[in-house]
Design an enzyme around this catalytic site. Structure first.
Site, PDB file in Angstrom:
ATOM      1  N   GLY A 137       0.836  -1.192   0.000  1.00 32.76           N
ATOM      2  CA  GLY A 137       0.000   0.000   0.000  1.00 32.76           C
ATOM      3  C   GLY A 137       0.868   1.237   0.000  1.00 32.76           C
ATOM      4  O   GLY A 137       1.952   1.252  -0.600  1.00 32.76           O
ATOM      5  N   CYS A 138       0.416   2.279   0.667  1.00 31.99           N
ATOM      6  CA  CYS A 138       1.152   3.537   0.697  1.00 31.99           C
ATOM      7  C   CYS A 138       2.571   3.311   1.216  1.00 31.99           C
ATOM      8  O   CYS A 138       2.772   2.826   2.327  1.00 31.99           O
ATOM      9  CB  CYS A 138       0.430   4.545   1.588  1.00 31.99           C
ATOM     10  SG  CYS A 138       1.340   6.083   1.790  1.00 31.99           S
ATOM     11  N   PHE A 139       3.564   3.697   0.403  1.00 28.10           N
ATOM     12  CA  PHE A 139       4.943   3.417   0.806  1.00 28.10           C
ATOM     13  C   PHE A 139       5.382   4.213   2.020  1.00 28.10           C
ATOM     14  O   PHE A 139       6.323   3.821   2.720  1.00 28.10           O
ATOM     15  CB  PHE A 139       5.937   3.569  -0.347  1.00 28.10           C
ATOM     16  CG  PHE A 139       5.765   4.747  -1.263  1.00 28.10           C
ATOM     17  CD1 PHE A 139       5.270   5.963  -0.822  1.00 28.10           C
ATOM     18  CD2 PHE A 139       6.116   4.633  -2.598  1.00 28.10           C
ATOM     19  CE1 PHE A 139       5.134   7.043  -1.682  1.00 28.10           C
ATOM     20  CE2 PHE A 139       5.984   5.708  -3.478  1.00 28.10           C
ATOM     21  CZ  PHE A 139       5.482   6.916  -3.013  1.00 28.10           C
ATOM     22  N   CYS A 198       4.022   4.264   4.773  1.00 28.98           N
ATOM     23  CA  CYS A 198       3.733   3.486   5.980  1.00 28.98           C
ATOM     24  C   CYS A 198       4.632   2.272   6.157  1.00 28.98           C
ATOM     25  O   CYS A 198       4.630   1.659   7.225  1.00 28.98           O
ATOM     26  CB  CYS A 198       2.266   3.053   5.977  1.00 28.98           C
ATOM     27  SG  CYS A 198       1.107   4.440   5.998  1.00 28.98           S
ATOM     28  N   TYR A 233      -2.939  10.984   8.317  1.00 26.01           N
ATOM     29  CA  TYR A 233      -3.199  10.105   7.174  1.00 26.01           C
ATOM     30  C   TYR A 233      -3.341   8.658   7.644  1.00 26.01           C
ATOM     31  O   TYR A 233      -4.302   7.959   7.298  1.00 26.01           O
ATOM     32  CB  TYR A 233      -2.085  10.204   6.125  1.00 26.01           C
ATOM     33  CG  TYR A 233      -2.074   9.010   5.210  1.00 26.01           C
ATOM     34  CD1 TYR A 233      -3.036   8.871   4.208  1.00 26.01           C
ATOM     35  CD2 TYR A 233      -1.152   7.982   5.392  1.00 26.01           C
ATOM     36  CE1 TYR A 233      -3.057   7.748   3.401  1.00 26.01           C
ATOM     37  CE2 TYR A 233      -1.176   6.859   4.588  1.00 26.01           C
ATOM     38  CZ  TYR A 233      -2.132   6.744   3.604  1.00 26.01           C
ATOM     39  OH  TYR A 233      -2.157   5.613   2.819  1.00 26.01           O
TER      40      TYR A 233
END
Length: 198
Positions: free
Chosen positions: A31-33, A35, A176
């Site tokens: 997913g979002c890098f 994280c 976020y």
């Protein structure tokens, strides 16, 4: 001749010098890098992490191209590590506990193929380790894991503002991450095993 001999002795560590440890690289998508960077940075033996893109057909893609979901690329994290301090199995352990391996449509609030989870292997040993790790989790937890195990392809570093985002923009990152429900889902999946910091 004398200089060559001196350099050879120094390189061998005879006088207390040490030869720089040989590093290895691993690539994961979760997913979002933003994280994935913190959990790998916190692991002893990890020397460097880098957010980027991999798996697609476009050379040097931009964030806009990848986030559109049409480039074939996935947001990913390159991890440079010292194999004498940490092995690929440990990296896999950290990776699994930071993703939702059951979700084939993205990760948490980030939807689309550009946010799917994957382990990218460099050789047969890494592929075997990833497959074995996946099988153990499925057996232990009763999961049907959607995370892909794929051959590694060209990795393109993301734009500078994406690197170390959790350090550069801690407040925005926190909002976020919380707004995306990432930690809540990780705790639901993994319980005490969840890796939710930073």
């Amino acid at each position: 001749m004398r200089l060559v001999l001196i350099f050879a002795i120094l390189a061998s560590g005879v006088f207390g010098g040490t030869v720089a440890a040989q590093t290895k690289e691993a690539v994961f998508a979760g997913g979002c890098f933003w994280c994935l960077e913190g959990p790998f940075d916190a692991l002893p033996g990890v020397m460097e992490t880098e957010a980027g893109y991999t798996g697609g057909q476009i050379s040097n893609p931009t964030y806009e191209q990848v986030s559109s979901g049409t480039s074939g690329h996935i947001e990913a994290m390159r991890v440079v590590y010292d194999p004498e301090q940490v092995d690929f199995e440990k990296l896999l352990n950290v990776f699994w506990r930071n993703i939702d391996p059951l979700d084939a449509g993205g990760q948490f609030c980030d939807r689309g193929p550009q946010y799917r989870s994957a382990v990218f292997f460099a050789d047969a040993a890494e592929e075997s380790a990833a497959q074995a790790s996946k099988a153990r989790l499925e057996e232990a937890h009763g999961f049907t894991i959607a995370t892909e195990i794929l051959p590694r392809s060209e990795f393109y570093p993301a734009e500078e503002y994406h690197q170390d985002y959790y350090k550069k923009n801690p407040l925005r990152y926190h909002f976020y991450r919380q707004g995306c429900g990432r930690d809540q889902r990780l705790r639901q999946l993994w319980g005490a095993e969840a890796k939710v910091k930073p």
